[in-house]
Write an enzyme that holds these catalytic residues in place. Sequence first.
Site, PDB file in Angstrom:
ATOM      1  N   LYS A 101     -42.347  34.225 -17.864  1.00  7.21           N
ATOM      2  CA  LYS A 101     -41.407  34.994 -18.695  1.00  7.21           C
ATOM      3  C   LYS A 101     -41.242  36.441 -18.255  1.00  7.21           C
ATOM      4  O   LYS A 101     -40.879  37.302 -19.054  1.00  7.21           O
ATOM      5  CB  LYS A 101     -41.796  34.975 -20.196  1.00  7.21           C
ATOM      6  CG  LYS A 101     -42.015  33.612 -20.793  1.00  7.21           C
ATOM      7  CD  LYS A 101     -41.011  32.590 -20.428  1.00  7.21           C
ATOM      8  CE  LYS A 101     -39.629  32.855 -20.942  1.00  7.21           C
ATOM      9  NZ  LYS A 101     -38.636  31.882 -20.374  1.00  7.21           N
ATOM     10  N   THR A 102     -41.503  36.707 -16.993  1.00 10.49           N
ATOM     11  CA  THR A 102     -41.308  38.082 -16.520  1.00 10.49           C
ATOM     12  C   THR A 102     -40.071  38.194 -15.633  1.00 10.49           C
ATOM     13  O   THR A 102     -39.838  39.235 -15.029  1.00 10.49           O
ATOM     14  CB  THR A 102     -42.540  38.559 -15.723  1.00 10.49           C
ATOM     15  OG1 THR A 102     -42.774  37.608 -14.671  1.00 10.49           O
ATOM     16  CG2 THR A 102     -43.758  38.690 -16.591  1.00 10.49           C
ATOM     17  N   GLY A 103     -39.317  37.108 -15.525  1.00  6.83           N
ATOM     18  CA  GLY A 103     -38.142  37.133 -14.653  1.00  6.83           C
ATOM     19  C   GLY A 103     -38.416  36.429 -13.329  1.00  6.83           C
ATOM     20  O   GLY A 103     -37.757  36.701 -12.329  1.00  6.83           O
ATOM     21  N   THR A 104     -39.363  35.524 -13.337  1.00  2.00           N
ATOM     22  CA  THR A 104     -39.757  34.857 -12.082  1.00  2.00           C
ATOM     23  C   THR A 104     -38.630  33.972 -11.537  1.00  2.00           C
ATOM     24  O   THR A 104     -38.479  33.851 -10.326  1.00  2.00           O
ATOM     25  CB  THR A 104     -41.036  34.019 -12.264  1.00  2.00           C
ATOM     26  OG1 THR A 104     -40.827  33.077 -13.321  1.00  2.00           O
ATOM     27  CG2 THR A 104     -42.230  34.873 -12.584  1.00  2.00           C
ATOM     28  N   THR A 105     -37.836  33.372 -12.422  1.00  3.16           N
ATOM     29  CA  THR A 105     -36.748  32.507 -11.934  1.00  3.16           C
ATOM     30  C   THR A 105     -35.674  33.356 -11.272  1.00  3.16           C
ATOM     31  O   THR A 105     -35.127  32.968 -10.229  1.00  3.16           O
ATOM     32  CB  THR A 105     -36.131  31.709 -13.102  1.00  3.16           C
ATOM     33  OG1 THR A 105     -37.186  31.178 -13.884  1.00  3.16           O
ATOM     34  CG2 THR A 105     -35.246  30.594 -12.607  1.00  3.16           C
ATOM     35  N   SER A 158     -41.078  37.100 -25.437  1.00  2.00           N
ATOM     36  CA  SER A 158     -40.202  36.159 -24.721  1.00  2.00           C
ATOM     37  C   SER A 158     -40.871  34.781 -24.643  1.00  2.00           C
ATOM     38  O   SER A 158     -40.220  33.753 -24.821  1.00  2.00           O
ATOM     39  CB  SER A 158     -39.917  36.711 -23.322  1.00  2.00           C
ATOM     40  OG  SER A 158     -39.314  35.750 -22.525  1.00  2.00           O
ATOM     41  N   LYS A 196     -32.452  31.329 -19.677  1.00  2.00           N
ATOM     42  CA  LYS A 196     -32.964  32.575 -19.082  1.00  2.00           C
ATOM     43  C   LYS A 196     -32.076  33.707 -19.564  1.00  2.00           C
ATOM     44  O   LYS A 196     -30.880  33.717 -19.276  1.00  2.00           O
ATOM     45  CB  LYS A 196     -32.949  32.513 -17.547  1.00  2.00           C
ATOM     46  CG  LYS A 196     -33.724  31.355 -16.963  1.00  2.00           C
ATOM     47  CD  LYS A 196     -35.229  31.494 -17.169  1.00  2.00           C
ATOM     48  CE  LYS A 196     -35.937  30.201 -16.816  1.00  2.00           C
ATOM     49  NZ  LYS A 196     -37.373  30.241 -17.060  1.00  2.00           N
ATOM     50  N   LYS A 244     -30.730  34.411 -26.302  1.00  2.00           N
ATOM     51  CA  LYS A 244     -30.286  35.295 -27.387  1.00  2.00           C
ATOM     52  C   LYS A 244     -31.246  35.127 -28.553  1.00  2.00           C
ATOM     53  O   LYS A 244     -31.433  34.004 -29.043  1.00  2.00           O
ATOM     54  CB  LYS A 244     -28.867  34.918 -27.858  1.00  2.00           C
ATOM     55  CG  LYS A 244     -27.847  34.845 -26.744  1.00  2.00           C
ATOM     56  CD  LYS A 244     -27.394  36.228 -26.293  1.00  2.00           C
ATOM     57  CE  LYS A 244     -26.446  36.127 -25.107  1.00  2.00           C
ATOM     58  NZ  LYS A 244     -26.471  37.237 -24.181  1.00  2.00           N
ATOM     59  N   TYR A 245     -31.892  36.200 -28.950  1.00  2.00           N
ATOM     60  CA  TYR A 245     -32.750  36.190 -30.148  1.00  2.00           C
ATOM     61  C   TYR A 245     -32.869  37.624 -30.661  1.00  2.00           C
ATOM     62  O   TYR A 245     -32.588  38.565 -29.916  1.00  2.00           O
ATOM     63  CB  TYR A 245     -34.131  35.568 -29.859  1.00  2.00           C
ATOM     64  CG  TYR A 245     -34.810  36.032 -28.596  1.00  2.00           C
ATOM     65  CD1 TYR A 245     -35.468  37.252 -28.537  1.00  2.00           C
ATOM     66  CD2 TYR A 245     -34.802  35.232 -27.454  1.00  2.00           C
ATOM     67  CE1 TYR A 245     -36.099  37.659 -27.373  1.00  2.00           C
ATOM     68  CE2 TYR A 245     -35.429  35.638 -26.285  1.00  2.00           C
ATOM     69  CZ  TYR A 245     -36.071  36.855 -26.253  1.00  2.00           C
ATOM     70  OH  TYR A 245     -36.690  37.268 -25.098  1.00  2.00           O
TER      71      TYR A 245
HETATM   72  P1  A3P Z   1     -35.670  35.838 -22.055  1.00  2.00           P
HETATM   73  O1  A3P Z   1     -34.935  34.535 -21.927  1.00  2.00           O
HETATM   74  O2  A3P Z   1     -36.715  35.812 -23.112  1.00  2.00           O
HETATM   75  O3  A3P Z   1     -34.737  37.032 -22.186  1.00  2.00           O
HETATM   76  P2  A3P Z   1     -38.995  33.469 -16.300  1.00  2.00           P
HETATM   77  O4  A3P Z   1     -37.912  33.108 -15.338  1.00  2.00           O
HETATM   78  O5  A3P Z   1     -40.209  34.024 -15.627  1.00  2.00           O
HETATM   79  O6  A3P Z   1     -39.263  32.383 -17.275  1.00  2.00           O
HETATM   80  O7  A3P Z   1     -38.457  34.705 -17.150  1.00  2.00           O
HETATM   81  C1  A3P Z   1     -37.395  34.584 -18.041  1.00  2.00           C
HETATM   82  C2  A3P Z   1     -36.958  35.995 -18.404  1.00  2.00           C
HETATM   83  O8  A3P Z   1     -36.405  36.607 -17.244  1.00  2.00           O
HETATM   84  C3  A3P Z   1     -35.861  36.077 -19.434  1.00  2.00           C
HETATM   85  O9  A3P Z   1     -36.489  36.071 -20.685  1.00  2.00           O
HETATM   86  C4  A3P Z   1     -35.169  37.393 -19.094  1.00  2.00           C
HETATM   87  O10 A3P Z   1     -35.542  38.439 -19.975  1.00  2.00           O
HETATM   88  C5  A3P Z   1     -35.703  37.745 -17.707  1.00  2.00           C
HETATM   89  N1  A3P Z   1     -34.710  38.021 -16.671  1.00  2.00           N
HETATM   90  C6  A3P Z   1     -34.866  38.965 -15.715  1.00  2.00           C
HETATM   91  N2  A3P Z   1     -33.817  39.000 -14.901  1.00  2.00           N
HETATM   92  C7  A3P Z   1     -32.967  38.034 -15.349  1.00  2.00           C
HETATM   93  C8  A3P Z   1     -31.681  37.595 -14.904  1.00  2.00           C
HETATM   94  N3  A3P Z   1     -31.113  38.144 -13.853  1.00  2.00           N
HETATM   95  N4  A3P Z   1     -31.072  36.593 -15.594  1.00  2.00           N
HETATM   96  C9  A3P Z   1     -31.675  36.045 -16.681  1.00  2.00           C
HETATM   97  N5  A3P Z   1     -32.901  36.406 -17.141  1.00  2.00           N
HETATM   98  C10 A3P Z   1     -33.542  37.398 -16.476  1.00  2.00           C
END
Ligand code: A3P
Length: 328
Positions: free
Chosen positions: A57-61, A155, A279, A282-283
Site C-alpha cells: 500500500k505504498t504505491g508499489t504497483t 490505506s 489503486k 475513493k474513501y
Molecule cells: P489507495 O488506493 O489507498 O489510495 P500498492 O500498489 O502498493 O498496493 O499501493 C496502492 C496505493 O498506491 C494507493 O492506495 C495509492 O495511494 C498509491 N499510489 C501511488 N501512486 C499511484 C498512482 N500513480 N496511481 C494509483 N495509486 C497510486
Amino acid sequence: LQTLPPLQLAHKYFELFPEQTDPLWQNPCDDKRHRDIWSRDKTCDHLPKFLVIGPQKTGTTALYLFLLMHPSIISNLPSPKTFEEVQFFNGNNYHKGIDWYMDFFPTPSNITTNLLFEKSANYFHSEEAPKRAASLIPKAKIITILIDPSDRAYSWYQHQRSHEDPAALKFNFYEVITSGHWAPSEIRTLQKRCLTPGWYAVHIERWLTHYPASQVISNLLIQQTHRPSESPKTSKASSLEVTGYFPLELLAIRKFDPQKGFWCQLLEGGKTKCLGKSKGRKYPPMDQESRAFLSSYYRDHNVELSKLLHRLGQPLPSWLRQELQKVR
Ligand code: A3P
C-alpha cells in the site's frame, strides 16, 4: 559401508539433521561444484537483479508499472494466483524450489544490460525473506518505498474493507488501531497486520543484516502531494522521485491526471492511462483522532528511521521531516 535407496537415505538424513529440512537455496552457478552437476538445459540468467520489496500500500504497483515503461527493465511473468507478484521469498512458495522461481522470468535478450526484477510487497516485513533472498541473489538491489506509515496503515485498512475482511467491516479504523490486549482476537490480528509493516526501521535493519547498505535503496521516494479534494494533511502518495540507480528518462512518460488524482502513464496524443479502481481508491480522509494516535504510535519508529537513513547517507522523505518536527 552400508547405504540405502535414495528416498530412504534422504529420510534418514533429515532424521539426523532435522534443522536442514528448511532449505536455503543458493545460486547453483556461484559454485563450480554445483555448476558441474547443474543440468545443461538450465541457466542462471533467470534471476532478478533487483527486488521491489514493499511495503504493501505504498504505491508499489505504480512503481512496478512505471519501471516497466523502461525498455531495459523486465519483470517476472504474472502468477495465476498472486498476479504480478511472485511471493517466493516470504512464504511457502519458497519450498517449491528455484526452478519454480526462475520459470517466472523470461530469458533476457541482453544479459548484461537487461534488468530483471520482481515486486512482492510482502517481502518488506517478512522474517524469512531477507536471509533467503541474500542467499540466492546476493548482488541484487533492494528497493523500498517509504510513505508516512500512518497513511499506509489507513490505506491497508481500506484495502481490507474492500476485500470484505469481516473484522475490517465490523470495526472502524480507530477501533482497530487502538484496540488493547483484551480485545477479541479478530481485531488484534487485524491490528497487527495493519500496524507492524509501518515499523520501517525494524524491517530495514533486518534487510541490512543480510545485504550491504549500498544495495538497499530506500530513497525511491513517493513525494507527498495532495488530491484536489483533500487538505494537505491528508495528502496521498502520488509522484515518484527516481534517483540513483534508474535512468531519469522514466519521469518523462508520466503525467499527473487531475481526475484520478495520481500520476498516470502518458500515451501518444497526450491521453493518460491510469491504474484501475483498486489503486487510488475513493474513501473519506482519515479522522483526526486516528492520525494523532498513529503519529504518536509511530514516533519512536520514525526517529529510528531518521537515524538509519542518516547512517546510510540517504535523504529523509518530507513526511518524515514533518513527523520529526512534532517530536521536538
Ligand atoms: P489507495 O488506493 O489507498 O489510495 P500498492 O500498489 O502498493 O498496493 O499501493 C496502492 C496505493 O498506491 C494507493 O492506495 C495509492 O495511494 C498509491 N499510489 C501511488 N501512486 C499511484 C498512482 N500513480 N496511481 C494509483 N495509486 C497510486
